[in-house]
Design a protein around this motif. Sequence first.
Motif, PDB file in Angstrom:
ATOM      1  N   ILE A   1      16.127 -15.737  18.321  1.00 46.87           N
ATOM      2  CA  ILE A   1      16.498 -16.988  17.664  1.00 46.87           C
ATOM      3  C   ILE A   1      17.215 -17.902  18.649  1.00 46.87           C
ATOM      4  O   ILE A   1      16.900 -19.092  18.756  1.00 46.87           O
ATOM      5  N   GLY A   2      18.188 -17.363  19.393  1.00 45.36           N
ATOM      6  CA  GLY A   2      18.912 -18.169  20.376  1.00 45.36           C
ATOM      7  C   GLY A   2      17.981 -18.713  21.441  1.00 45.36           C
ATOM      8  O   GLY A   2      18.062 -19.896  21.802  1.00 45.36           O
ATOM      9  N   ALA A   3      17.074 -17.883  21.943  1.00 45.35           N
ATOM     10  CA  ALA A   3      16.120 -18.325  22.965  1.00 45.35           C
ATOM     11  C   ALA A   3      15.207 -19.422  22.418  1.00 45.35           C
ATOM     12  O   ALA A   3      14.906 -20.400  23.112  1.00 45.35           O
ATOM     13  N   THR A   4      14.783 -19.274  21.176  1.00 39.56           N
ATOM     14  CA  THR A   4      13.904 -20.283  20.567  1.00 39.56           C
ATOM     15  C   THR A   4      14.657 -21.587  20.337  1.00 39.56           C
ATOM     16  O   THR A   4      14.104 -22.676  20.563  1.00 39.56           O
ATOM     17  N   LEU A   5      15.905 -21.493  19.902  1.00 41.54           N
ATOM     18  CA  LEU A   5      16.721 -22.708  19.762  1.00 41.54           C
ATOM     19  C   LEU A   5      16.854 -23.426  21.097  1.00 41.54           C
ATOM     20  O   LEU A   5      16.737 -24.652  21.175  1.00 41.54           O
ATOM     21  N   LEU A   6      17.085 -22.667  22.152  1.00 39.94           N
ATOM     22  CA  LEU A   6      17.244 -23.250  23.482  1.00 39.94           C
ATOM     23  C   LEU A   6      15.951 -23.923  23.945  1.00 39.94           C
ATOM     24  O   LEU A   6      15.978 -25.036  24.476  1.00 39.94           O
ATOM     25  N   THR A   7      14.820 -23.288  23.710  1.00 35.74           N
ATOM     26  CA  THR A   7      13.523 -23.877  24.065  1.00 35.74           C
ATOM     27  C   THR A   7      13.293 -25.162  23.285  1.00 35.74           C
ATOM     28  O   THR A   7      12.870 -26.175  23.846  1.00 35.74           O
ATOM     29  N   ALA A   8      13.579 -25.135  21.993  1.00 35.35           N
ATOM     30  CA  ALA A   8      13.404 -26.328  21.163  1.00 35.35           C
ATOM     31  C   ALA A   8      14.340 -27.450  21.606  1.00 35.35           C
ATOM     32  O   ALA A   8      13.957 -28.629  21.599  1.00 35.35           O
ATOM     33  N   LEU A   9      15.554 -27.097  22.020  1.00 34.28           N
ATOM     34  CA  LEU A   9      16.505 -28.099  22.496  1.00 34.28           C
ATOM     35  C   LEU A   9      15.987 -28.760  23.772  1.00 34.28           C
ATOM     36  O   LEU A   9      16.114 -29.973  23.948  1.00 34.28           O
ATOM     37  N   LYS A  10      15.394 -27.970  24.655  1.00 37.66           N
ATOM     38  CA  LYS A  10      14.810 -28.531  25.882  1.00 37.66           C
ATOM     39  C   LYS A  10      13.691 -29.517  25.543  1.00 37.66           C
ATOM     40  O   LYS A  10      13.587 -30.591  26.151  1.00 37.66           O
ATOM     41  N   ILE A  11      12.860 -29.173  24.583  1.00 37.79           N
ATOM     42  CA  ILE A  11      11.762 -30.062  24.171  1.00 37.79           C
ATOM     43  C   ILE A  11      12.323 -31.346  23.590  1.00 37.79           C
ATOM     44  O   ILE A  11      11.877 -32.445  23.929  1.00 37.79           O
ATOM     45  N   ASP A  12      13.324 -31.225  22.714  1.00 36.17           N
ATOM     46  CA  ASP A  12      13.943 -32.403  22.113  1.00 36.17           C
ATOM     47  C   ASP A  12      14.548 -33.305  23.183  1.00 36.17           C
ATOM     48  O   ASP A  12      14.355 -34.529  23.164  1.00 36.17           O
ATOM     49  N   ALA A  13      15.269 -32.713  24.122  1.00 35.40           N
ATOM     50  CA  ALA A  13      15.906 -33.505  25.177  1.00 35.40           C
ATOM     51  C   ALA A  13      14.861 -34.201  26.048  1.00 35.40           C
ATOM     52  O   ALA A  13      14.997 -35.388  26.371  1.00 35.40           O
ATOM     53  N   ALA A  14      13.812 -33.477  26.419  1.00 36.33           N
ATOM     54  CA  ALA A  14      12.755 -34.080  27.245  1.00 36.33           C
ATOM     55  C   ALA A  14      12.051 -35.195  26.486  1.00 36.33           C
ATOM     56  O   ALA A  14      11.790 -36.277  27.043  1.00 36.33           O
ATOM     57  N   ASN A  15      11.766 -34.979  25.208  1.00 34.31           N
ATOM     58  CA  ASN A  15      11.109 -36.015  24.398  1.00 34.31           C
ATOM     59  C   ASN A  15      11.999 -37.230  24.192  1.00 34.31           C
ATOM     60  O   ASN A  15      11.507 -38.324  23.905  1.00 34.31           O
ATOM     61  N   SER A  16      13.287 -37.049  24.342  1.00 33.03           N
ATOM     62  CA  SER A  16      14.245 -38.160  24.209  1.00 33.03           C
ATOM     63  C   SER A  16      14.475 -38.868  25.541  1.00 33.03           C
ATOM     64  O   SER A  16      15.308 -39.761  25.627  1.00 33.03           O
TER      65      SER A  16
END
Length: 172
Positions: free
Chosen positions: A95-110
């Motif tokens: 779960i933590g790893a997936t949250l971190l991956t999703a956060l990277k995607i959100d930051a890059a998309n922003s």
Amino acid sequence: MSEFSIRLARVEDARAFHKVEEDAADLLRSEPSLKGIPVPPSTSAEEYRATIAKGHCLAATIADEVVGFAAAARVGRELHLHELSVARAHQGKRIGATLLTALKIDAANSGLRAITLNTYRDIPWNGPFYSRHGFVEIENFEGRQHLVQSLDEAVAFGLPRDRRCAMIHFLN
């Protein structure tokens, strides 16, 4: 393994963020190498409401229950991860790893350049965890006063400076 979902956090998740962080903090309280070192208080639900409202927080849910989260906020052209926590009953499920991956995607998309954080350099689920996910320890804080301030606040609270570090993950 339980199925979980990742979604953008909602303001009404703030109380659950606080509870999950408090639960996960028990790991630090029971870490033998931290005996005698204070664990900072969990962020209040009110503070989490304000952070969530800024739009870069994620919630991990199982059957609509928040079981993990990433609380982050923009600092210039970077995203600073204030807290990544998973309830102890749900740890070890990526779960933590997936949250971190999703956060990277959100930051890059922003359009952001990097994600920063402060953590323990030697606790397995802190520095080594982030290293496995592409974060590197940084020494040059030029232009990142928020990292200096965060480290200084941790030391003032009683955390050992030599065990704390700032890390960064540059986004492509």
